[in-house]
Motif scaffolding. Structure first.
Motif, PDB file in Angstrom:
ATOM      1  N   HIS A   1       6.671  10.145  67.774  1.00  0.00           N
ATOM      2  CA  HIS A   1       5.678   9.771  66.748  1.00  0.00           C
ATOM      3  C   HIS A   1       4.495   9.090  67.422  1.00  0.00           C
ATOM      4  O   HIS A   1       4.583   7.927  67.825  1.00  0.00           O
ATOM      5  CB  HIS A   1       6.326   8.827  65.716  1.00  0.00           C
ATOM      6  CG  HIS A   1       5.422   8.444  64.573  1.00  0.00           C
ATOM      7  ND1 HIS A   1       5.869   8.353  63.278  1.00  0.00           N
ATOM      8  CD2 HIS A   1       4.104   8.119  64.520  1.00  0.00           C
ATOM      9  CE1 HIS A   1       4.873   7.989  62.482  1.00  0.00           C
ATOM     10  NE2 HIS A   1       3.793   7.836  63.222  1.00  0.00           N
TER      11      HIS A   1
ATOM     12  N   HIS B   1      -0.145   9.099  67.394  1.00  0.00           N
ATOM     13  CA  HIS B   1      -1.438   9.629  66.930  1.00  0.00           C
ATOM     14  C   HIS B   1      -2.334   9.589  68.164  1.00  0.00           C
ATOM     15  O   HIS B   1      -3.175   8.702  68.293  1.00  0.00           O
ATOM     16  CB  HIS B   1      -2.016   8.749  65.823  1.00  0.00           C
ATOM     17  CG  HIS B   1      -1.091   8.528  64.653  1.00  0.00           C
ATOM     18  ND1 HIS B   1      -1.333   9.049  63.410  1.00  0.00           N
ATOM     19  CD2 HIS B   1       0.077   7.832  64.543  1.00  0.00           C
ATOM     20  CE1 HIS B   1      -0.356   8.694  62.565  1.00  0.00           C
ATOM     21  NE2 HIS B   1       0.506   7.941  63.238  1.00  0.00           N
TER      22      HIS B   1
ATOM     23  N   LYS C   1      -0.176  13.722  66.192  1.00  0.00           N
ATOM     24  CA  LYS C   1      -0.564  14.050  64.819  1.00  0.00           C
ATOM     25  C   LYS C   1      -2.075  14.174  64.704  1.00  0.00           C
ATOM     26  O   LYS C   1      -2.813  13.430  65.351  1.00  0.00           O
ATOM     27  CB  LYS C   1      -0.102  12.960  63.852  1.00  0.00           C
ATOM     28  CG  LYS C   1       1.396  12.701  63.872  1.00  0.00           C
ATOM     29  CD  LYS C   1       1.750  11.539  62.953  1.00  0.00           C
ATOM     30  CE  LYS C   1       3.175  11.035  63.202  1.00  0.00           C
ATOM     31  NZ  LYS C   1       4.217  11.997  62.863  1.00  0.00           N
TER      32      LYS C   1
ATOM     33  N   HIS D   1       5.695   9.585  56.742  1.00  0.00           N
ATOM     34  CA  HIS D   1       5.524   8.146  56.956  1.00  0.00           C
ATOM     35  C   HIS D   1       6.116   7.501  55.697  1.00  0.00           C
ATOM     36  O   HIS D   1       5.572   7.688  54.601  1.00  0.00           O
ATOM     37  CB  HIS D   1       4.054   7.778  57.069  1.00  0.00           C
ATOM     38  CG  HIS D   1       3.435   8.109  58.399  1.00  0.00           C
ATOM     39  ND1 HIS D   1       3.236   9.388  58.839  1.00  0.00           N
ATOM     40  CD2 HIS D   1       2.959   7.288  59.384  1.00  0.00           C
ATOM     41  CE1 HIS D   1       2.663   9.353  60.037  1.00  0.00           C
ATOM     42  NE2 HIS D   1       2.472   8.089  60.388  1.00  0.00           N
TER      43      HIS D   1
ATOM     44  N   HIS E   1       8.887   4.996  60.288  1.00  0.00           N
ATOM     45  CA  HIS E   1       8.504   3.597  59.959  1.00  0.00           C
ATOM     46  C   HIS E   1       9.703   2.855  59.373  1.00  0.00           C
ATOM     47  O   HIS E   1      10.380   2.142  60.082  1.00  0.00           O
ATOM     48  CB  HIS E   1       7.318   3.516  58.981  1.00  0.00           C
ATOM     49  CG  HIS E   1       6.000   3.576  59.658  1.00  0.00           C
ATOM     50  ND1 HIS E   1       5.483   2.529  60.349  1.00  0.00           N
ATOM     51  CD2 HIS E   1       5.093   4.568  59.741  1.00  0.00           C
ATOM     52  CE1 HIS E   1       4.298   2.864  60.839  1.00  0.00           C
ATOM     53  NE2 HIS E   1       4.057   4.096  60.498  1.00  0.00           N
TER      54      HIS E   1
END
Ligand code: ZN
Length: 416
Positions: free
Chosen positions: A82, A84, A151, A252, A275
């Motif tokens: 995970h 970004h 992402k 998320h 999360h």
């Protein structure tokens, strides 16, 4: 170089994390240690694993480049499932405002928040987005990461979302690391759609998803399913549309409050729910009985000074827990694997074995790659790391220190 044969021998430990599926609950404690171990690699694939004396009887050492790993532990490469990692601009000013106690609203009024990164990403060139993300991948690899997810979600319009996804495809092609792409058009509602969230969800489904599908490089569709962003109903509508277009699903979920995202993830058979700081007891039960991986991001909660996800309770309940960095320019400008290990063990009370499983085979499962990476098993990719120390237990113990010595990616050697 790729067809070179490599024999890593006399490792103080070969920590296999063996398995071809996610490990749940108690099984997360089993990391499979071989003392004085060896691993043989051919054409980037693991061909032999076992005690050194056994492997030496099975291979012709003259064919191999030999690495004496005496005093060092050999592990599978880490899977950061995970991040970004492609974005424009940084938000160090905003971080300093937050540190001195400025309110969320006053920061927003000064141009802070995710719109800041959206504007910066929209106005950054493809080449600059690529170069910055390439450097981040180098940093990750130095810390032992061999597969990473990235992402989109900072474009929030079709053109920029596609640019982010194309950058990730080119990174996957050009950089040694494997980059798995996720479409996160539903990260936040962009200013063009303020007050019209349903219209934005329609726009994603009708205008964005078909183009993203046509890129053929994108595995997952993700949604920021949180209070005040995308509701359970909106998230479900989007994810079902994505599933019908053969995207795998991520959410998320329950990062801001107990919103029911974990339950939705289990119901939709999402690959992962991520999360989960505020997951409800019922959400934990649902995840434990589902095939959905619970991906926890302690670096994010640490960076925000917020409570950690109940990782200990989740494992005790039988969940398959993965750990990931959550790297992003807003709430967690870090992909530090050493700090991630320390927080998972010291703050979330995972054992070193559970944390290791969470960053290897369970991370791989959170990306649907558990048959190919995430453990040292014959037939899997030779994605391996050598530590500077004789035991994996140094990972959380040597707090915040990078102890990775050598990375082997697809059978190719990289000295850190
Ligand atoms: Zn995220």
């Amino acid at each position: 170089m790729e067809d070179e044969k490599i024999l890593i021998r006399n490792a103080s430990q070969v920590v296999t994390c063996s398995g071809f599926e996610a490990k749940r609950g108690k099984a997360m404690s089993d990391v499979g240690v071989i003392e004085d171990g060896a691993v043989a690699v051919s054409n980037g694939i693991i061909t032999h694993v076992g005690p050194t004396e056994v492997v030496l009887r099975q291979v012709d050492v003259d064919d191999y480049l030999e690495i004496d790993a005496y005093g060092r532990a050999l592990l599978p490469g880490f899977v950061d499932s995970h991040t970004h990692l492609v974005f424009g601009g940084c938000r160090e000013e905003e971080f300093s405002w937050r540190m001195r106690g400025d309110s969320y609203m006053s920061i927003m009024e000064r141009g802070g928040g995710i719109v800041n990164t959206m504007n910066a990403t929209r106005s950054t060139s493809y080449d600059d987005l690529f170069e910055d993300a390439y450097d981040r991948l180098d940093t990750m690899m130095d810390m032992g990461v061999t597969t990473v997810e990235g992402k989109s979600g900072y474009g929030l319009d079709l053109a920029t979302e596609l640019i982010q996804l194309r950058v990730m495809k080119e990174l996957n092609d050009d950089h040694p690391l494997d980059v798995v792409s996720t479409f996160l058009g539903a990260h936040v509602v962009p200013p063009e759609f303020t007050g019209r969230t349903d219209a934005y969800v329609d726009y994603i489904i009708d205008e964005m998803l078909p183009h993203v599908r046509a890129e053929r490089s994108v595995t997952f569709c993700d949604v920021f399913c949180e209070q005040g962003v995308f509701s359970i109903e909106q998230s479900e509508r989007l994810l079902k549309a994505a599933r019908s277009q053969r995207f795998k699903l991520k959410l998320h979920a329950d990062g801001i409050g107990p919103f029911g995202g974990a339950e939705l993830a289990a119901r939709l058979k999402a690959v992962s729910a991520d999360h989960l700081s505020h997951v409800s007891n019922y959400g934990i039960k649902r995840l434990a009985r589902s095939g959905t991986i619970a991906t926890l991001l302690p670096l994010t909660t640490f960076s925000l000074g917020k409570p950690y996800a109940p990782g200990r309770r989740m494992i005790d309940a039988g969940c398959a827990v993965a750990l990931a960095s959550g790297l992003n320019p807003e709430s967690c400008f870090s992909c530090s694997i050493p700090l991630l290990f320390a927080l998972a063990c010291i703050q979330m009370k995972l054992t070193p074995e559970e944390a290791l499983t969470a960053l290897t085979i369970n991370g791989a499962a959170a990306l649907g790659r558990e048959k190919k990476v995430g453990s040292i098993d014959v037939g899997k990719k030779a994605d391996l790391i050598l530590l500077k120390f004789p035991s994996y237990k140094f990972l959380p113990y040597h707090v915040g220190m990078n102890i990775v010595d050598t990375v082997i990616k697809d059978g190719v050697l990289y000295i850190v």
